[in-house]
Structures are given as C-alpha cells and as structure tokens.
Design an enzyme around this catalytic site. Structure first.
Site, PDB file in Angstrom:
ATOM      1  N   TYR A 162       0.962  -1.146  -0.080  1.00  0.00           N
ATOM      2  CA  TYR A 162       0.122   0.045  -0.082  1.00  0.00           C
ATOM      3  C   TYR A 162       0.826   1.140  -0.064  1.00  0.00           C
ATOM      4  O   TYR A 162       1.575   1.326   0.922  1.00  0.00           O
ATOM      5  CB  TYR A 162      -0.763   0.071   1.054  1.00  0.00           C
ATOM      6  CG  TYR A 162      -1.905  -1.157   1.386  1.00  0.00           C
ATOM      7  CD1 TYR A 162      -3.131  -1.081   1.099  1.00  0.00           C
ATOM      8  CD2 TYR A 162      -1.360  -2.444   2.159  1.00  0.00           C
ATOM      9  CE1 TYR A 162      -3.917  -2.151   1.050  1.00  0.00           C
ATOM     10  CE2 TYR A 162      -2.138  -3.267   2.009  1.00  0.00           C
ATOM     11  CZ  TYR A 162      -3.418  -3.268   1.775  1.00  0.00           C
ATOM     12  OH  TYR A 162      -4.229  -4.529   1.686  1.00  0.00           O
ATOM     13  N   HIS A 221      -7.025   0.091  -2.114  1.00  0.00           N
ATOM     14  CA  HIS A 221      -6.624  -1.110  -2.866  1.00  0.00           C
ATOM     15  C   HIS A 221      -5.179  -1.135  -2.890  1.00  0.00           C
ATOM     16  O   HIS A 221      -4.219   0.014  -2.887  1.00  0.00           O
ATOM     17  CB  HIS A 221      -6.933  -0.822  -4.335  1.00  0.00           C
ATOM     18  CG  HIS A 221      -6.685  -2.088  -5.195  1.00  0.00           C
ATOM     19  ND1 HIS A 221      -7.247  -3.220  -5.361  1.00  0.00           N
ATOM     20  CD2 HIS A 221      -5.886  -2.034  -6.364  1.00  0.00           C
ATOM     21  CE1 HIS A 221      -6.855  -3.845  -6.155  1.00  0.00           C
ATOM     22  NE2 HIS A 221      -6.018  -3.174  -6.770  1.00  0.00           N
ATOM     23  N   LYS A 268      -3.363  -5.559  -9.969  1.00  0.00           N
ATOM     24  CA  LYS A 268      -2.351  -5.257  -9.186  1.00  0.00           C
ATOM     25  C   LYS A 268      -1.218  -5.428 -10.040  1.00  0.00           C
ATOM     26  O   LYS A 268      -1.211  -6.168 -11.131  1.00  0.00           O
ATOM     27  CB  LYS A 268      -1.925  -6.051  -7.986  1.00  0.00           C
ATOM     28  CG  LYS A 268      -3.225  -6.076  -6.964  1.00  0.00           C
ATOM     29  CD  LYS A 268      -2.949  -6.884  -5.709  1.00  0.00           C
ATOM     30  CE  LYS A 268      -4.130  -6.982  -4.780  1.00  0.00           C
ATOM     31  NZ  LYS A 268      -4.758  -5.731  -4.447  1.00  0.00           N
TER      32      LYS A 268
END
Lengths: 333, 333
Positions: free
Chosen positions: A269, A280, A311
């Site tokens: 993060y 997210h 991702k």
C-alpha cells in the site's frame, strides 16, 4: 524467386532489396540484393514469396535451420501488423532477438517499439537478464508477451512511531499486548488479536517484529537478534532476503503486508492514512535472489494472478542488502 | 472460575460441564466437571470465562502451552458461529485437528460440517495426506480455508481418430504437415501453424505427439520412442508424469490443452464438439509426484488464480501410471 544459404545468411539477388526491404522491411540491403536471417527467409518461404533456398522448401528449410521458435514469434508479430528486424541487422539490441518497430514504421525509421526476446517455455530466465520484452512460446506454440519495466516503488505512508513498546516472541510471530493504537491504526503494523478490538493486543509477523525491533519501536526479551534467529530457523536465508525487502519498502514509505492469499511475499500500500480505510493494494511483490532463474511458467502464473486482481507484479531481486525492482505485465502487441 | 493443568488436559470442577459443555460445546464432560484441551482453555481465558489456569492468565498460558496456531483457528471459527471440538475428544477425526459442527449444532448432535486441519504457512503438506479441510494460518495470522475434494474427471470428448498421419519431430514440438482436418477441428489436437488456416499444418506439443503416436494416429520417423526421448531430454521425469496425466484425461474423454497462460500444466475441456466452439475450460490441472510436498503459499497461488478465472484447481498425483485426482478450492466457513 530463389535464394542461397551461406553459413547462416540467406542471399537473394536483386531486385530483392526493393521488393522485400524497401517495401516490407525484410533483411539487410546489399546493393540491390538482400541478406536475410534464416527466420526472415523462413517467413518469405512460408508466404510463397521465395520458392526455395538452396533447393529447400519451407518445411525442409525450417527443419534444417531449426529456427522454429523465432519463426513463430516473427510470424505472429508480422500477423499483428509489425515490421521487425532480427538483432543481427542492428547494433542497439542488447540481449534482444528482434527489434520491433511501431506499427507503420520500419527499419528505415528511427523508432523502436519493442526490444523482443524469444524464450521457449522450458528455458530458464536469469533474473538479472530481465530487460527486454519477453515472447514466451509455450509447448503448444501459443505466445505470451510479457513486458518488463522498472516500477516506481515510493509511497507516502510515513508515520511517527512510538518507542519501547513491549512485546513477546511467540512461536513464529510477535505479540504486542498493549501497543499504542496508532501502531496498527495509522502505521498499519500487525493485526489485532481480536478483530473486534483494534486498540487491543496486536500480532505482528516476524518481519514486522524484526523491523520494529531494529527501529527501537518494539522491545522483546529475545531482542532484535532473537527475532531474526527465529526467522532464520523457520525460513532460512529467505528470511534475510524478505527482511531486506520489507525494510526497503518501509524506507520508501510503502506499507508491505503479507501476500499469502495471492501466493506472493507481499502486497503493498503506497498511501496509508488509516488501517480502517486502506483502499486497494497496488503491487504484489515476490522476493528472489539476485541470481534467481525463473521458469517462464511461474512468471506466467504470477503475472496472470496479479492482472486478475488488478495489481502490478513486482519482483524484488535481493543481493545482500541491495534490492532491485522489476515489474512484469502481460502485453498485447 | 479457576482451573488446573494436568499434563495437557485442563480440569475445571463442576458445574463446569453444565456451563461450558451443555450450553456452549467446550471440552469433554467428566461427571459435573469438565476436561478441556489447552486450546479450549485458552479461548475461555481469552473471553474471561475462566480467570486462571494454575495461576496463569491468558498470556502466560498461551506462552506456556504454545497452542497459538490452534487458538487462532479455534477463535476464528467460534467467531463465525461454529462449535468445534479438538480431535482428542472424538474418535472419528483421521488427520484432523478439529471437528467442526454445522452452525447451531454441537458435540451432542450427530452431524459434522468440517474435519479441519490446522497448518502454518511455513509447514509442508504431503500431497498424499490431503483430505481434511485446511485452515492455513499465514505469517500475519490471517486464515485461509481450503476445501479438499475429489473432482469428477469425466467428459464426452470422444472422436474417432484417423491413422498413420505423417508428422515430423521439430525441436520440442511435432508438426503434422497434412493432417485430416477433424484431428484439430473435432478432436482438438494441436494448433494450426497458420491461425487463418485451420485445415492446414498443425503443431502439436510433445505430449500430444507422443499420445497420438502411441495410439497409432501419428507416425514420425523418430517413432513414439523418439518423441518420448525428446520429452525426457527437455523435461526429465516430469515428462513421463505429464504424459501419464495427459493419457488419463484423454481416456476419460476430457481434452487437455496447455495451462501455460494460467501457470499450470493443463486446462481441460470436458465436452468438445468443435475447436471453433470450445466454451469454457473447467479445470486447471497441476501434475505432481504422488509424494509431493506442497508449500501452502503455492496452493494459495494456484487456488486463487483458478478461482479468478472461474475454474477448479485440480492436482493430479502421479505414481507410475496411476493418477489420483484432488481438487482444492477456497472456502468461507
């Protein structure tokens, strides 16, 4: 139109240059004649533009020159509308097998779209050599393109940390019985022992525990060294590599949490304000030794999974305390 | 309320049976008194239902008895509304650590919802021992539940095959220059060399080539043995295992194609009528040796990916020519 094979160069007499190079980007001109790499000759044979090379048709030429993998990628990129040159006709290719020009461009223009490296799915890929775009040809001759990039690993998750928080080393985790609440809530270290009580005891991984102990935030009876020893007991050298990456991420103000559910080492993060409102995670990080050799199938697995959960797949190459970052992603040329 | 620790059993005097067993499913009754496993005592300590065990509070009891992993899973399942018993109180548990009852049921009812095995993410899991539901505790104490099942590996993809189709072994693939079109179009063997010409030459993987050669469908100069030798050259023993699984799937009228893009050995189609109208592949298959030891992280990766692409993750455990099938899936109790 016929051609001759001389060593590993195929010669086609004039006006081959005009027909194949000027108009369609094949080969390397030699006056009005043209030199072709075997893969280019194979493609012209396949299309019927050349009839034979030294008496060989497409099938026997492919068998003789053994350029099947290159041919599959070359053909696929041509089918997708690209002109491309084998590396031998260029002097700017590094480890690439092909230089691929932007759609509409050719070898006579200055632009390069991809430096492309051809890999069979059974070859190993040295982590240190990952630079060019990969064209991986699988056992059924399908091609997967993987783009290689340098990710921007920086964030804004910086928090003032408390000091001297008491903790206990418990099997392969560290428990903090009375942590200040910002340690979890703002800095996102650990996980509440009781999910309904974010201000109560938190459990940290050995990595979190070791990092917090080396920063003087956490104090356990076993000391920093005791946590690291425990980590090495349960993970061997891998623990040191993972700790180096954990540290590097925290130093870049990025919060790493376990990537277990995604089969990787970390999810990260970049901008954590509060553990209650995480948003997210951007990267999945896999930690490997600097000299690691990837199996293309493992790369495909990681990249596919990361793509599916929106991702970016990042590989952290660790050499001692040095960490290099690489990202891989699927690419459709 | 206090309790005493005797070896690895915690005794609580009456009326503990009524209070903790009859009403809430803890322990094993002993008249009005109750015997508890350490994990049950830890949970009652954590909740404040018991004050001390031999003078130990929750923290020192957890440290002394070292049942942290079990405690995390036990607590999580209790929090989810389940009653569960440690295996020691039951005689029907196999390799399970806990027997979990259906929501609303307890040890006094006859039903069992899950046989649950607790695994730390750093333990290895023997493929042959995969039977119970797994509760994998990762390094940050998050729990991933994986259900283990026996998949139904049968299909209807049966086609009459031609014989004596000529082919050539080319590096690590087999090319059929003039195959009858049904070989690709109906039976879904190989892949057209030219995507725009499904009736032209097809490329087969070494597995497809070897299987077709052993069935007498394909004839290459190198013979069946030559294809298998090439397979072993490029993949070692793994080729034999994969061929055993390929064969087993085809014999069950299921079509295996490469799972490379998903990082697995095969994706499978149970009901192929035509290569032009394939529909969705159902399974991702990973081939492993019968005695393989899984890293939980690898299982998490495979299962997560399969879930993301709406397929079932199947492991084919190979012992010589014997193949056993296991499926794993994420589960939310």
């Amino acid at each position: 139109m016929d051609a001759t094979l001389d060593g590993d160069v195929v010669h086609v007499a004039g006006p081959a240059r005009e027909r194949f190079f000027d108009n369609r980007g094949y080969g390397s001109p030699d006056g009005d004649a043209l030199d072709l790499a075997p893969v280019e000759a194979a493609h012209l044979l396949f299309r019927g533009d050349i009839d034979r090379v030294d008496g060989m048709d497409f099938r026997s030429f492919l068998t003789t020159t053994d350029c099947t993998l290159d041919f599959l990628v070359y053909k696929d990129l041509r089918d997708r509308g690209f002109y491309l040159s084998p590396a031998r006709w260029r002097d700017d290719t590094g480890g690439a097998d092909f230089v691929v020009y932007p759609r509409g461009d050719g070898p006579w223009d200055g632009e390069v779209e991809y430096q492309m490296r051809v890999v069979g799915e059974r070859e190993r890929i040295d982590a240190d050599s990952l630079e060019e775009t990969l064209a991986v040809v699988d056992e059924e001759s399908e091609i997967t393109y993987l783009g290689v990039d340098t990710p921007d690993v920086t964030g804004s998750s910086d928090t003032d940390l408390p000091t001297e928080v008491g903790g206990a080393l418990l099997a392969d985790r560290v428990v903090l019985w009375n942590p200040p609440s910002e340690l979890y809530r703002q800095a996102f270290y650990g996980r509440p022992l009781d999910g309904r009580d974010a201000d109560g005891p938190i459990q940290c991984s050995l990595l979190e525990g070791a990092y917090l102990a080396e920063r003087g935030v956490v104090r356990v009876d076993a000391n920093h060294a005791g946590i690291v020893d425990r980590g090495r007991e349960v993970e061997g050298d891998r623990f040191d590599r993972r700790l180096a990456v954990y540290r590097a991420l925290r130093e870049r103000d990025v919060v790493p949490k376990t990537g277990f559910k995604f089969g990787s080492d970390f999810r990260t993060y970049a901008d954590v304000d509060s553990a209650d409102d995480l948003g997210h995670s951007e990267f999945l990080v896999r930690v490997v030794e600097a000299g690691h050799e990837f199996a293309p199938r493992d790369l495909a697995l990681d990249v596919r999974l990361a793509h599916g959960v929106r991702k970016t797949m990042v590989f952290a190459l660790v050499d001692g305390s040095e960490v290099e970052w690489l990202s891989l992603s699927r690419l459709t040329p």
